[in-house]
Design an enzyme around this catalytic site. Structure first.
Site, PDB file in Angstrom:
ATOM      1  N   GLU A   9      -1.823   5.919   1.813  1.00  0.00           N
ATOM      2  CA  GLU A   9      -2.268   5.329   0.560  1.00  0.00           C
ATOM      3  C   GLU A   9      -3.543   4.570   0.896  1.00  0.00           C
ATOM      4  O   GLU A   9      -3.564   3.809   1.873  1.00  0.00           O
ATOM      5  CB  GLU A   9      -1.222   4.348   0.015  1.00  0.00           C
ATOM      6  CG  GLU A   9      -1.647   3.770  -1.328  1.00  0.00           C
ATOM      7  CD  GLU A   9      -0.646   2.772  -1.902  1.00  0.00           C
ATOM      8  OE1 GLU A   9       0.195   2.253  -1.161  1.00  0.00           O
ATOM      9  OE2 GLU A   9      -0.731   2.505  -3.120  1.00  0.00           O
TER      10      GLU A   9
ATOM     11  N   ARG B 289      10.040   4.654  11.987  1.00  0.00           N
ATOM     12  CA  ARG B 289       8.666   4.201  12.157  1.00  0.00           C
ATOM     13  C   ARG B 289       8.550   3.393  13.439  1.00  0.00           C
ATOM     14  O   ARG B 289       9.538   2.979  14.020  1.00  0.00           O
ATOM     15  CB  ARG B 289       8.195   3.419  10.937  1.00  0.00           C
ATOM     16  CG  ARG B 289       9.023   2.199  10.616  1.00  0.00           C
ATOM     17  CD  ARG B 289       8.746   1.708   9.203  1.00  0.00           C
ATOM     18  NE  ARG B 289       7.313   1.566   8.962  1.00  0.00           N
ATOM     19  CZ  ARG B 289       6.758   1.520   7.753  1.00  0.00           C
ATOM     20  NH1 ARG B 289       7.524   1.626   6.683  1.00  0.00           N
ATOM     21  NH2 ARG B 289       5.480   1.374   7.606  1.00  0.00           N
TER      22      ARG B 289
ATOM     23  N   LYS C  26       1.632  -3.963   6.571  1.00  0.00           N
ATOM     24  CA  LYS C  26       0.289  -3.963   5.995  1.00  0.00           C
ATOM     25  C   LYS C  26       0.066  -5.231   5.180  1.00  0.00           C
ATOM     26  O   LYS C  26      -1.034  -5.761   5.106  1.00  0.00           O
ATOM     27  CB  LYS C  26       0.119  -2.731   5.104  1.00  0.00           C
ATOM     28  CG  LYS C  26      -1.290  -2.154   5.122  1.00  0.00           C
ATOM     29  CD  LYS C  26      -1.407  -0.951   4.200  1.00  0.00           C
ATOM     30  CE  LYS C  26      -1.528   0.335   4.973  1.00  0.00           C
ATOM     31  NZ  LYS C  26      -1.676   1.497   4.086  1.00  0.00           N
TER      32      LYS C  26
END
Length: 545
Positions: free
Chosen positions: A33, A258, A268
């Site tokens: 994204e 992850r 993030k």
RNA sequence: UGGGGUGUAGCCAAGCGGUUAAGGCACGGGACUUUGACUCCCGCAACGUAGGUUCAAAUCCUGCCACCCCAGCCA
């Protein structure tokens, strides 16, 4: 080096099975994204997405997942592309989720016509109310039974911009009693009167990830949609969309864990705070786990890829020790970084039996073994050595310089400490040595325990930036309470010392091993009058005081 | 307490009914060394738990425990 994994991971097993039984091809995609910079966690996904495609003779697309204009910006697009290439990957096709807005709309209409999607007037709060809880079933919206025609008309008017943000949504008609909350009539489209960085004002309704992603995958011919574990519960919905849209191509979603690293903030959200609240100089601050930050710090793409290959792929939640990453960096740099001398915290050394004004160029190998050539450094009466390489009252097995002790100056001669000066504060200011002319480097049998790096008195002043972990390990709750509490005050230390004259012209990004000090990279953005070096990683030091 | 996942040494991670239970990182010891680096040897410790099936279980079954994800009109 990267192919040392012989065992197949579980994703490879699935792929091989599918290539045997379904379609004999593979296409994957990397779907960031555009709302921030890529970090080491993304690099894992990158390696998996691109790596699997390559391993099985297929290709991987880069697709910017830009279905939420409130959080995204075109600013990140170029940076992400750059980082992917830097890491060593090349996409087959470059797409945007927004490229498919038209098709998503048509498919939404199709689902409405099939009677499996409806326009809901429930407010956000009401919808939450109706959704039920983890343990109680939800209840159906009063708007769930609208006619196809009415849904069609309302959806068309949503698109036309007749309704306010949040006033209506398009929902999938699945099962409000599903034990999987994601299947309780999830939203497919929301109204958002907002310009999009790619499509401008063309749309005021935007598809949700759960609706758009499977559509994009299916249209692009993706065979394997690899993503992280948190999407596991969304897989039934992913499959539902592919099924209801009646795609020929049915991509298979496979989830993996992850990456987490000790002492490293990967969220993030927090990385953004570090930047926006000024804790760091930017996304490329060398302390950041972003690819641009790591690049500036001197990490190589090879080392990062090697690290990720060693970490492997599994579904177990894990936190990898940063020592493993550092090991990979050292291993890579050890083979390529030229050995140069730098003195980070200088102390003056005078060779008393060497005449003032007399100089001699001595050779230093660029890499051990000498095959990469050598460079010379000027030896003379006045030199600098590292402050911590001298001790008045050293502990047991101290191989470096001490009063009365002998040591070799790398590439030059063996010197003996005869005396030293101390100031009022007790700090050593000058060390006086005598050298043994019979001990010239390479022409001498005599050995001494210690070898020190040194620099001539005309060495180039330089700035050294030493980095420690930026964040201490803490929970999200702690961070929410007091962000500053997590900051390591010693995360950045700046030292002023010297480097070899040759490094005055070091090119930004050049990496060196400053002997006995560590690996450093000439700073990419340095504009200072003197060169700046970022410490990539220190050398291992088995000496313990 | 609903659903979906995951538990193999300090950290990753192989294993898929019969192995002395791989390998890497970390750690410890030694050799070498004009970087106490590198390299090279050697060492190191593990199947969440309780039962069951089986001649044989980390592998199959059942219960339990722990941890992670899901109740955005985020992705």
């Amino acid at each position: 080096m990267e192919e040392l994994k012989a065992a197949k991971n579980f994703i490879e097993e699935f792929i091989e099975e599918d290539m045997r039984t379904k379609q004999n091809r593979i296409t994957t995609r990397f779907p960031p994204e555009p709302n921030g910079y890529l970090h080491i966690g993304h690099a894992k996904a990158l390696c998996i997405d691109f790596g699997m495609a390559k391993k099985y003779g297929g290709t991987c697309n880069l697709r910017f997942d830009d279905t939420n204009p409130t959080k995204e910006d075109a600013e990140y697009v170029e940076a992400i592309k750059y980082d992917i290439n830097w890491l060593g990957f090349e996409w087959a096709e470059l797409k945007f989720g927004s490229d498919y807005f038209g098709q998503c709309y048509e498919l939404a209409v199709k689902l409405i016509k099939k009677g499996v999607a409806y326009v809901d007037d429930l407010s956000k709060d009401d919808m939450r109310e109706y959704r039920g809880t983890l343990t109680e079933a939800g209840k159906e919206s009063p708007f769930r039974s609208r006619s196809v025609d009415e849904n069609l008309e309302l959806f068309s008017r949503m698109k036309a911009g007749e309704f306010a943000d949040g006033s209506r949504t398009l929902r999938a008609k699945i099962d409000m009693a599903s034990p999987n909350i994601n299947m309780r009539d999830p939203a497919l489209y929301r109204i958002l009167h907002m310009a999009h960085h790619q499509t401008g004002d063309k749309w005021c309704i935007y598809p949700m990830y759960d609706f758009a992603h499977p559509i994009q995958d299916a249209i692009e011919g993706i065979t394997h949609s690899l993503c992280s574990l948190e999407y596991e519960a969304h897989r039934p919905l992913y499959d539902w969309v592919v099924e209801q849209c009646e795609f020929e191509n049915k991509p298979r979603q496979i989830e993996f864990a992850r990456l987490n690293l000790t002492n490293t903030i990967m969220s993030k959200r927090y990385l953004r705070r570090l930047v926006e609240e000024g804790y760091v100089s930017g996304w490329d601050d060398p302390r950041m786990p972003t690819l641009c930050g790591m690049r500036r710090r001197g990490y190589t793409p090879e080392a990062i890829r090697d690290f990720l290959a060693r970490v492997g792929v599994s579904k177990a939640d894990s936190t990898v020790d940063t020592a493993m990453l550092e090991h990979c960096v050292r291993e890579d740099l050890n083979a390529s970084a030229y050995r140069m001398m730098a003195v980070i915290s200088p102390i003056r050394l005078v060779v008393t039996n060497w005449e003032a004004g007399r100089y001699e160029d001595v050779e230093i190998e660029n890499l051990p073994g000498g095959e990469a050539g050598a460079h010379s450094v000027r030896f003379g009466r006045e030199l600098y050595i590292e402050r911590e390489d001298f001790a008045i009252d050293p502990p047991g097995k101290f191989f470096r310089l001490k009063p009365g002790g002998e040591v070799r100056l790398k590439g030059a001669y063996i010197v003996k400490c005869e005396n030293y000066d101390v100031d009022e504060a007790g700090l050593v200011t000058t060390i006086y040595c005598t050298y043994d002319p019979a001990t010239k480097s390479g022409e001498c049998e005599r050995k001494v325990k210690g070898t020190l790096h040194w620099l001539p008195d005309n060495a180039v002043p330089a700035e050294f930036r030493l980095y420690e972990p930026l964040m201490l390990t803490a929970t999200d709750e702690d961070a929410d309470k007091d962000f500053t509490q997590l900051m390591n005050p010693d995360s950045l230390q700046i030292k002023h010392g010297f480097v070899e004259n040759e490094l005055a012209k070091a090119a930004p990004g050049d990496r060196f091993q400053f002997m006995r000090v560590g690996y450093f990279a000439a700073d990419i953005d340095h504009t200072a009058e003197k060169p700046v070096f970022n410490r990539t990683v220190g050398l291992k030091d088995s000496f313990k005081m």
